[in-house]
Scaffold this active site. Sequence first.
Site, PDB file in Angstrom:
ATOM      1  N   SER A  39       0.839  -1.191   0.000  1.00 58.66           N
ATOM      2  CA  SER A  39       0.000   0.000   0.000  1.00 58.66           C
ATOM      3  C   SER A  39       0.879   1.249   0.000  1.00 58.66           C
ATOM      4  O   SER A  39       1.620   1.491   0.959  1.00 58.66           O
ATOM      5  CB  SER A  39      -0.885  -0.025   1.250  1.00 58.66           C
ATOM      6  OG  SER A  39      -1.325   1.264   1.542  1.00 58.66           O
ATOM      7  N   VAL A  47      14.060   2.973   6.377  1.00 60.36           N
ATOM      8  CA  VAL A  47      15.407   2.973   6.954  1.00 60.36           C
ATOM      9  C   VAL A  47      15.975   1.578   6.664  1.00 60.36           C
ATOM     10  O   VAL A  47      15.410   0.834   5.878  1.00 60.36           O
ATOM     11  CB  VAL A  47      15.397   3.309   8.461  1.00 60.36           C
ATOM     12  CG1 VAL A  47      15.300   4.790   8.702  1.00 60.36           C
ATOM     13  CG2 VAL A  47      14.280   2.574   9.187  1.00 60.36           C
ATOM     14  N   LYS A  78      31.154  -1.020   2.768  1.00 61.83           N
ATOM     15  CA  LYS A  78      31.256  -0.995   4.236  1.00 61.83           C
ATOM     16  C   LYS A  78      32.228  -2.093   4.676  1.00 61.83           C
ATOM     17  O   LYS A  78      32.034  -3.267   4.345  1.00 61.83           O
ATOM     18  CB  LYS A  78      29.855  -1.228   4.822  1.00 61.83           C
ATOM     19  CG  LYS A  78      29.840  -1.354   6.330  1.00 61.83           C
ATOM     20  CD  LYS A  78      28.434  -1.597   6.858  1.00 61.83           C
ATOM     21  CE  LYS A  78      28.455  -1.937   8.335  1.00 61.83           C
ATOM     22  NZ  LYS A  78      27.165  -2.382   8.837  1.00 61.83           N
TER      23      LYS A  78
HETATM   24  C1  LIG Z   1      15.381   3.011  13.130  1.00 60.49           C
HETATM   25  C2  LIG Z   1      15.681   1.791  12.311  1.00 60.49           C
HETATM   26  C3  LIG Z   1      16.928   1.646  11.715  1.00 60.49           C
HETATM   27  C4  LIG Z   1      17.231   0.495  10.982  1.00 60.49           C
HETATM   28  N1  LIG Z   1      18.476   0.330  10.457  1.00 60.49           N
HETATM   29  C5  LIG Z   1      18.796  -0.833   9.846  1.00 60.49           C
HETATM   30  C6  LIG Z   1      20.086  -1.062   9.301  1.00 60.49           C
HETATM   31  O1  LIG Z   1      20.968  -0.203   9.314  1.00 60.49           O
HETATM   32  N2  LIG Z   1      20.329  -2.257   8.743  1.00 60.49           N
HETATM   33  C7  LIG Z   1      19.387  -3.233   8.661  1.00 60.49           C
HETATM   34  O2  LIG Z   1      19.683  -4.326   8.173  1.00 60.49           O
HETATM   35  N3  LIG Z   1      18.154  -3.007   9.103  1.00 60.49           N
HETATM   36  C8  LIG Z   1      17.829  -1.859   9.702  1.00 60.49           C
HETATM   37  N4  LIG Z   1      16.567  -1.654  10.154  1.00 60.49           N
HETATM   38  C9  LIG Z   1      15.533  -2.640   9.881  1.00 60.49           C
HETATM   39  C10 LIG Z   1      15.047  -2.479   8.453  1.00 60.49           C
HETATM   40  O3  LIG Z   1      14.636  -1.164   8.225  1.00 60.49           O
HETATM   41  C11 LIG Z   1      13.896  -3.421   8.163  1.00 60.49           C
HETATM   42  O4  LIG Z   1      14.231  -4.726   8.540  1.00 60.49           O
HETATM   43  C12 LIG Z   1      13.595  -3.431   6.689  1.00 60.49           C
HETATM   44  O5  LIG Z   1      13.412  -2.150   6.189  1.00 60.49           O
HETATM   45  C13 LIG Z   1      12.397  -4.281   6.400  1.00 60.49           C
HETATM   46  O6  LIG Z   1      11.203  -3.598   6.723  1.00 60.49           O
HETATM   47  P1  LIG Z   1       9.862  -4.313   6.339  1.00 60.49           P
HETATM   48  O7  LIG Z   1       9.865  -4.551   4.871  1.00 60.49           O
HETATM   49  O8  LIG Z   1       9.697  -5.474   7.234  1.00 60.49           O
HETATM   50  O9  LIG Z   1       8.747  -3.256   6.752  1.00 60.49           O
HETATM   51  P2  LIG Z   1       8.235  -1.925   6.015  1.00 60.49           P
HETATM   52  O10 LIG Z   1       9.311  -1.217   5.293  1.00 60.49           O
HETATM   53  O11 LIG Z   1       7.485  -1.171   7.062  1.00 60.49           O
HETATM   54  O12 LIG Z   1       7.207  -2.438   4.935  1.00 60.49           O
HETATM   55  C14 LIG Z   1       5.900  -2.850   5.277  1.00 60.49           C
HETATM   56  C15 LIG Z   1       5.093  -3.030   4.013  1.00 60.49           C
HETATM   57  O13 LIG Z   1       3.835  -3.559   4.338  1.00 60.49           O
HETATM   58  C16 LIG Z   1       2.838  -2.809   3.681  1.00 60.49           C
HETATM   59  N5  LIG Z   1       1.605  -2.851   4.464  1.00 60.49           N
HETATM   60  C17 LIG Z   1       1.468  -2.687   5.793  1.00 60.49           C
HETATM   61  N6  LIG Z   1       0.163  -2.771   6.140  1.00 60.49           N
HETATM   62  C18 LIG Z   1      -0.525  -2.984   4.992  1.00 60.49           C
HETATM   63  C19 LIG Z   1      -1.903  -3.134   4.678  1.00 60.49           C
HETATM   64  N7  LIG Z   1      -2.850  -3.041   5.612  1.00 60.49           N
HETATM   65  N8  LIG Z   1      -2.224  -3.333   3.393  1.00 60.49           N
HETATM   66  C20 LIG Z   1      -1.299  -3.411   2.419  1.00 60.49           C
HETATM   67  N9  LIG Z   1       0.032  -3.268   2.661  1.00 60.49           N
HETATM   68  C21 LIG Z   1       0.400  -3.052   3.927  1.00 60.49           C
HETATM   69  C22 LIG Z   1       3.409  -1.398   3.592  1.00 60.49           C
HETATM   70  O14 LIG Z   1       2.805  -0.665   2.580  1.00 60.49           O
HETATM   71  C23 LIG Z   1       4.862  -1.732   3.257  1.00 60.49           C
HETATM   72  O15 LIG Z   1       4.967  -1.961   1.865  1.00 60.49           O
HETATM   73  C24 LIG Z   1      16.239  -0.502  10.840  1.00 60.49           C
HETATM   74  C25 LIG Z   1      14.983  -0.321  11.393  1.00 60.49           C
HETATM   75  C26 LIG Z   1      14.689   0.812  12.120  1.00 60.49           C
HETATM   76  C27 LIG Z   1      13.320   0.983  12.709  1.00 60.49           C
END
Ligand SMILES: Cc1cc2nc3c(=O)[nH]c(=O)nc-3n(C[C@H](O)[C@H](O)[C@H](O)COP(=O)(O)OP(=O)(O)OC[C@H]3O[C@@H](n4cnc5c(N)ncnc54)[C@H](O)[C@@H]3O)c2cc1C
Length: 505
Positions: A39, A47, A78
């Site tokens: 979405s 990040v 890195k």
């Molecule tokens: C402060 C911080 C710093 C970080 N630094 C690092 C780093 O240096 N190195 C590292 O390896 N990791 C780091 N991480 C972790 C890293 O950012 C995440 O592991 C990575 O970005 C994966 O995120 P994600 O895809 O799980 O979640 P998100 O990026 O949040 O993606 C979630 C997805 O789900 C979708 N979604 C959610 N709800 C719905 C819904 N109801 N309907 C449809 N779609 C939905 C959203 O649209 C989005 O596409 C960090 C995290 C944080 C918080």
Amino acid sequence: MQQTIRKIVIVGGGSAGWMAAAGLSKALGDTLEIDLIESEEIGIVGVGEATIPPILKFNDFLGIDEATFVRETHATYKLGIEFVDWRARGHSYFHPFGHSGREIESFPFHHYWLADWWRRGGDYDYTQYNLETVAAYKGRFGHLMSEGDKPNLNYAFQFDAVLYAKFLRNYSAERGVIRHEGRIVSVEQHPETGFVTAVVTADGRRLEGDLFIDCSGFRGLLIEGALNCGYEDWSRWLPMNSAVAVPCERVADITPYTRATAREAGWTWRIPLQHRTGNGYVFSDQFISVEDARARLLGCLDGAPLADPRLLKFVTGHRKRVWDKNVVALGLASGFLEPLESTALHLVQSGITRLLALFPRTGIVPSVVAQYNKEVLFDYNNIKDFLIAHYKVSDRDDTPFWQWVQAMDMPDSLKERLEMFRETAIVVARDPELFRETSWLAVLMGQGLLPKAVHPAVDSVDPTDLRLHMSRWRKMVESRADTLPAHEDYLRRFAPSPELRRREA
Ligand SMILES: Cc1cc2nc3c(=O)[nH]c(=O)nc-3n(C[C@H](O)[C@H](O)[C@H](O)COP(=O)(O)OP(=O)(O)OC[C@H]3O[C@@H](n4cnc5c(N)ncnc54)[C@H](O)[C@@H]3O)c2cc1C
């Protein structure tokens, strides 16, 4: 449920979702259907820009050309992480991606180095025997040719999280992954088994699947929202619960490493990319207000901010089950460990690799689910101990936060590891642990924990021969690092982003 998996639905299009789409479509794209729903309205966390060396394996598996990858994600190289002010204010050390020195008579180098250092005294220069550290502090990087038993450079990338997701999205589309845009508002489950059968969007579309990969971020739409797996909360050891993040203009040369600086109530990161520098303050709001953390972060940028600082809230820990029924959680949906050692994207990668290794041909088998959970939670636990060690092995007690950390209890597994090292200089950290002896040594010795004794085998090496061996190794490391170009020059030649090309013009 013994039902052949014919269709996988990935929920979420952040780094986790697109890494899953890329990995699964590469391995299984010809045999089953893969859909991804995300979405734009909700967006991604944006990040997660620093990685560790196993990412090279993931890229290799995907068959990604490194120069294309570096150019398109505006990545930099890195060689490790510089830890500033962790042991004490004014002190810094480097956690490199490779070994320091080389084994002698099959025993680890640090035993010999310590014995030699105790004999001669003087500067504490353990990491001068490590190629990544020496190259990092000289600001150099290149792909070295192997040369006999000389060390090679181990490296990872620092990249733009949004460009990374975009890069993998294109990769996945080429391999048949179908992307859907839409906000999921409900999840349908089988009335008897509780297996997820479909997700439904706000505009009424239903997306059915046999296996669901929950990459929906912190909310854990399926793993928690639908299946209520529960959360193991580790805040008692890792009390950080907030971060503010802001990119800034790049002003200095691009350092080939990430910096983590300890602060009054947590720590800040600095991640240099080709076109900007990523910054953030990870803190506990018990010890500093969001406003003060924001001001602190803005005060330590080395260039003008490019946006307003963004606040992110989290709870350290993990889902009690990361695979439940027909839902596998990856990324932030599976849990959170603060990014001090850049492990989150690695956990996504290893989750995908494990899922592929255990992928059930004939349907979901409880023993496979149990094995997957066991392996993933083993990783979470080991990384947790490693992170806690950064706080516990420190002389700092200069703020209420650091006093709280000093008084905090530790997991028994970490207590045992620290005691063994203190008494014997031995670190037992073997396959399949992510952080091995090299990493534990860099951090424990860097944080100021020195052992009382070294291995008795050290006594059988003549001290003069040992000195000679060590000074040769040190010179070799120095001269090998000197053959490398400046990191930025190398990027400019090898894989410049448009920004880097513009700077040159
Ligand atoms: C402060 C911080 C710093 C970080 N630094 C690092 C780093 O240096 N190195 C590292 O390896 N990791 C780091 N991480 C972790 C890293 O950012 C995440 O592991 C990575 O970005 C994966 O995120 P994600 O895809 O799980 O979640 P998100 O990026 O949040 O993606 C979630 C997805 O789900 C979708 N979604 C959610 N709800 C719905 C819904 N109801 N309907 C449809 N779609 C939905 C959203 O649209 C989005 O596409 C960090 C995290 C944080 C918080």
